[in-house]
Structure formats: structure tokens, C-alpha cells
Design a protein around this motif. Structure first.
Motif, mmCIF file in Angstrom:
data_model
loop_
_atom_site.group_PDB
_atom_site.id
_atom_site.type_symbol
_atom_site.label_atom_id
_atom_site.label_comp_id
_atom_site.label_asym_id
_atom_site.label_seq_id
_atom_site.Cartn_x
_atom_site.Cartn_y
_atom_site.Cartn_z
ATOM 1 N N ILE A 152 25.320 41.055 26.068
ATOM 2 C CA ILE A 152 24.995 40.673 24.684
ATOM 3 C C ILE A 152 23.538 41.002 24.381
ATOM 4 O O ILE A 152 23.222 41.587 23.331
ATOM 5 C CB ILE A 152 25.287 39.175 24.447
ATOM 6 C CG1 ILE A 152 26.796 38.928 24.432
ATOM 7 C CG2 ILE A 152 24.631 38.671 23.156
ATOM 8 C CD1 ILE A 152 27.200 37.452 24.521
ATOM 9 N N VAL A 153 22.645 40.675 25.303
ATOM 10 C CA VAL A 153 21.219 40.923 25.089
ATOM 11 C C VAL A 153 20.932 42.424 25.025
ATOM 12 O O VAL A 153 20.204 42.885 24.132
ATOM 13 C CB VAL A 153 20.372 40.227 26.179
ATOM 14 C CG1 VAL A 153 18.924 40.682 26.122
ATOM 15 C CG2 VAL A 153 20.450 38.709 26.021
ATOM 16 N N VAL A 154 21.493 43.208 25.924
ATOM 17 C CA VAL A 154 21.226 44.651 25.921
ATOM 18 C C VAL A 154 21.870 45.316 24.698
ATOM 19 O O VAL A 154 21.290 46.237 24.112
ATOM 20 C CB VAL A 154 21.679 45.312 27.243
ATOM 21 C CG1 VAL A 154 21.486 46.823 27.198
ATOM 22 C CG2 VAL A 154 20.895 44.736 28.416
ATOM 23 N N THR A 155 23.022 44.826 24.275
ATOM 24 C CA THR A 155 23.625 45.339 23.037
ATOM 25 C C THR A 155 22.731 45.025 21.846
ATOM 26 O O THR A 155 22.504 45.887 20.979
ATOM 27 C CB THR A 155 25.035 44.733 22.835
ATOM 28 O OG1 THR A 155 25.857 45.100 23.944
ATOM 29 C CG2 THR A 155 25.663 45.216 21.541
ATOM 30 N N THR A 156 22.188 43.824 21.803
ATOM 31 C CA THR A 156 21.271 43.444 20.718
ATOM 32 C C THR A 156 20.023 44.313 20.742
ATOM 33 O O THR A 156 19.569 44.778 19.692
ATOM 34 C CB THR A 156 20.907 41.944 20.824
ATOM 35 O OG1 THR A 156 22.109 41.177 20.801
ATOM 36 C CG2 THR A 156 19.997 41.516 19.690
ATOM 37 N N LEU A 157 19.468 44.553 21.936
ATOM 38 C CA LEU A 157 18.302 45.446 22.056
ATOM 39 C C LEU A 157 18.627 46.840 21.524
ATOM 40 O O LEU A 157 17.826 47.448 20.811
ATOM 41 C CB LEU A 157 17.873 45.571 23.520
ATOM 42 C CG LEU A 157 16.880 44.583 24.057
ATOM 43 C CD1 LEU A 157 16.734 44.736 25.566
ATOM 44 C CD2 LEU A 157 15.536 44.735 23.372
ATOM 45 N N THR A 158 19.792 47.330 21.885
ATOM 46 C CA THR A 158 20.202 48.668 21.461
ATOM 47 C C THR A 158 20.374 48.737 19.943
ATOM 48 O O THR A 158 19.879 49.669 19.291
ATOM 49 C CB THR A 158 21.500 49.071 22.181
ATOM 50 O OG1 THR A 158 21.289 48.971 23.598
ATOM 51 C CG2 THR A 158 21.921 50.484 21.816
ATOM 52 N N LEU A 159 21.064 47.756 19.367
ATOM 53 C CA LEU A 159 21.238 47.731 17.909
ATOM 54 C C LEU A 159 19.895 47.571 17.199
ATOM 55 O O LEU A 159 19.667 48.177 16.147
ATOM 56 C CB LEU A 159 22.201 46.610 17.510
ATOM 57 C CG LEU A 159 23.650 46.787 17.972
ATOM 58 C CD1 LEU A 159 24.471 45.533 17.675
ATOM 59 C CD2 LEU A 159 24.274 48.025 17.346
ATOM 60 N N ASN A 160 19.002 46.799 17.790
ATOM 61 C CA ASN A 160 17.670 46.621 17.210
ATOM 62 C C ASN A 160 16.886 47.935 17.243
ATOM 63 O O ASN A 160 16.171 48.268 16.300
ATOM 64 C CB ASN A 160 16.907 45.511 17.955
ATOM 65 C CG ASN A 160 15.774 44.944 17.145
ATOM 66 O OD1 ASN A 160 15.963 44.487 16.019
ATOM 67 N ND2 ASN A 160 14.588 44.971 17.717
ATOM 68 N N ALA A 161 17.045 48.704 18.336
ATOM 69 C CA ALA A 161 16.381 50.014 18.428
ATOM 70 C C ALA A 161 16.926 50.968 17.356
ATOM 71 O O ALA A 161 16.169 51.737 16.760
ATOM 72 C CB ALA A 161 16.562 50.604 19.824
ATOM 73 N N VAL A 162 18.236 50.889 17.106
ATOM 74 C CA VAL A 162 18.832 51.711 16.037
ATOM 75 C C VAL A 162 18.259 51.280 14.688
ATOM 76 O O VAL A 162 17.860 52.120 13.864
ATOM 77 C CB VAL A 162 20.379 51.602 16.046
ATOM 78 C CG1 VAL A 162 20.992 52.237 14.806
ATOM 79 C CG2 VAL A 162 20.936 52.226 17.320
ATOM 80 N N TRP A 163 18.193 49.974 14.436
ATOM 81 C CA TRP A 163 17.625 49.435 13.191
ATOM 82 C C TRP A 163 16.174 49.888 13.028
ATOM 83 O O TRP A 163 15.756 50.284 11.947
ATOM 84 C CB TRP A 163 17.724 47.910 13.194
ATOM 85 C CG TRP A 163 17.053 47.216 12.051
ATOM 86 C CD1 TRP A 163 15.875 46.548 12.093
ATOM 87 C CD2 TRP A 163 17.492 47.141 10.690
ATOM 88 N NE1 TRP A 163 15.559 46.044 10.853
ATOM 89 C CE2 TRP A 163 16.542 46.402 9.966
ATOM 90 C CE3 TRP A 163 18.602 47.618 10.013
ATOM 91 C CZ2 TRP A 163 16.657 46.132 8.618
ATOM 92 C CZ3 TRP A 163 18.722 47.351 8.666
ATOM 93 C CH2 TRP A 163 17.758 46.616 7.985
ATOM 94 N N LEU A 164 15.425 49.850 14.110
ATOM 95 C CA LEU A 164 14.029 50.291 14.084
ATOM 96 C C LEU A 164 13.938 51.750 13.651
ATOM 97 O O LEU A 164 13.124 52.101 12.797
ATOM 98 C CB LEU A 164 13.403 50.099 15.470
ATOM 99 C CG LEU A 164 11.934 50.468 15.619
ATOM 100 C CD1 LEU A 164 11.055 49.425 14.931
ATOM 101 C CD2 LEU A 164 11.555 50.572 17.080
ATOM 102 N N GLY A 165 14.795 52.581 14.233
ATOM 103 C CA GLY A 165 14.766 54.003 13.895
ATOM 104 C C GLY A 165 15.264 54.314 12.496
ATOM 105 O O GLY A 165 14.743 55.195 11.824
#
Length: 195
Positions: free
Chosen positions: A90-103
Motif C-alpha cells: 500500500i505504501v509503495v503504491t501510494t509513493l508510486t501514484l504520488n510520483a505520477v501526480w508529481l510528474g
């Protein structure tokens, strides 16, 4: 013995990606906090792009090594997945989605703000950027805690759900409050400065 060495090497790569991603993300968060009153420059934007690339790369390595470790430990038998393992995913998925949002949103928003002070950006721009930073900070800290805590290693959902929900809520709100207080203090000091 060979499997143990292979597992150790994969785990080392996993921890290295964790350290690189967390260190890079927190460096940029602290750097941004230090530069709130300064104008966001083209070199700041270039650094944000570099940092996003490093953090995205770290997320990719976390996924590759994490999935490999899951396969080695569980042979992908879902019934062997512990609540802690699900929490890590869950945490790594959230990090990944957050990185997409950042980009997709934050970097273009910063690009449009070159030449402006971060602290003076409109609330409708500043708050989503700050939430993104808060989610990133919370995720990295929770990933660290999930990987290092002996208590969380054996915890069930009765502990992990409040840990995750509380961690994201408290971490993200704290970052937003720091930004809003900083913005308020900067506005007050500007209004008290004689023209």
C-alpha cells in the motif's frame, strides 16, 4: 547458500533504493522549505526534474526488488502474504501514484510559477503541491518504520490500519500546516516592512 546470497543482494538493492528515494525526497522537501521566500528559478525547476527522475527510479527498483523478494518468500501464494506485506505494498503504491501526480501536475504547476516566490503562490496551487509533499514524506517515513519495526513485523490489521491512516493523516496535515503557517508569517512580515 546461493539462494541466501541472492536474497541478501536483492534485499540490499531494495534497501539502497529506499535510502536513495527517501533521502532525495526529504532533501528536496527541506530545500524547498528553506527557499519558500525566494523566487522559484529555472535551475530550481531543473533540480526538481532531476529529483523526480531519481525518486521515480527508486520506486521502480523498489517494485522490482520487492516483487522479487515476495516471490522468493511466498512463491506468490496470496495466503502467505502477511498484513505487514500488504501494508508495504500500500505504501509503495501510494509513493508510486504520488510520483505520477508529481510528474503530471506538480512539476507543470512549478513550471508555470518560475519567477514567483513559492510562499506567494495562490492557495489553490500551493495546497495540492504541499499535499503531494506531505504524502511523499509520510510514505517514506512509514516505509522506513514498516521495514525496521519489530512490533509492526507481527502486527495485524488492528494495528496497521490505524498506523497507515494516522500516518498519512498526521504527516500530510503537518506538512500542510507548516506551509500555511510559513505563508502566514511571510505575509505578516511583508505587511509590517515599511515601503
Amino acid at each position: 547458500m546461493e539462494i541466501s546470497i541472492t536474497t541478501d543482494l536483492i534485499r540490499a538493492a531494495h534497501l539502497g533504493a529506499m535510502a536513495l528515494g527517501m533521502g532525495t525526497a526529504i532533501y528536496f522537501d527541506l530545500r524547498s522549505l528553506d527557499k519558500l521566500k525566494q523566487r522559484f528559478s529555472p535551475s530550481d525547476l531543473a533540480e526538481l526534474h532531476r529529483i523526480h527522475t531519481v525518486v521515480t527510479g527508486a520506486c521502480i527498483v523498489l517494485w522490482l526488488t520487492g516483487v522479487t523478494l515476495i516471490g522468493l518468500r511466498t512463491q506468490f501464494d496470496i495466503s502467505a502474504f502477511t498484513p505487514k506485506l500488504w501494508a508495504k505494498m500500500i505504501v509503495v503504491t501510494t509513493l508510486t501514484l504520488n510520483a505520477v501526480w508529481l510528474g503530471k501536475w506538480v512539476i507543470p504547476a512549478f513550471k508555470a510559477c518560475v519567477g514567483q516566490r513559492i510562499i506567494e503562490l495562490p492557495i489553490r496551487t500551493l495546497v495540492p503541491m504541499t499535499v503531494c509533499a506531505g504524502v511523499s514524506f509520510s510514505s517514506w517515513v512509514m516505509a522506513l518504520l514498516l521495514g525496521s519495526s519489530a512490533v509492526l513485523r507481527t502486527s495485524g490489521w488492528d494495528i496497521l490500519v490505524p498506523f497507515l491512516a494516522g500516518g498519512y493523516l498526521i504527516g500530510t496535515c503537518a506538512v500542510v500546516v507548516v506551509m500555511l503557517v510559513g505563508r502566514s508569517l511571510a505575509t505578516q512580515s511583508r505587511s509590517q516592512t515599511p515601503a
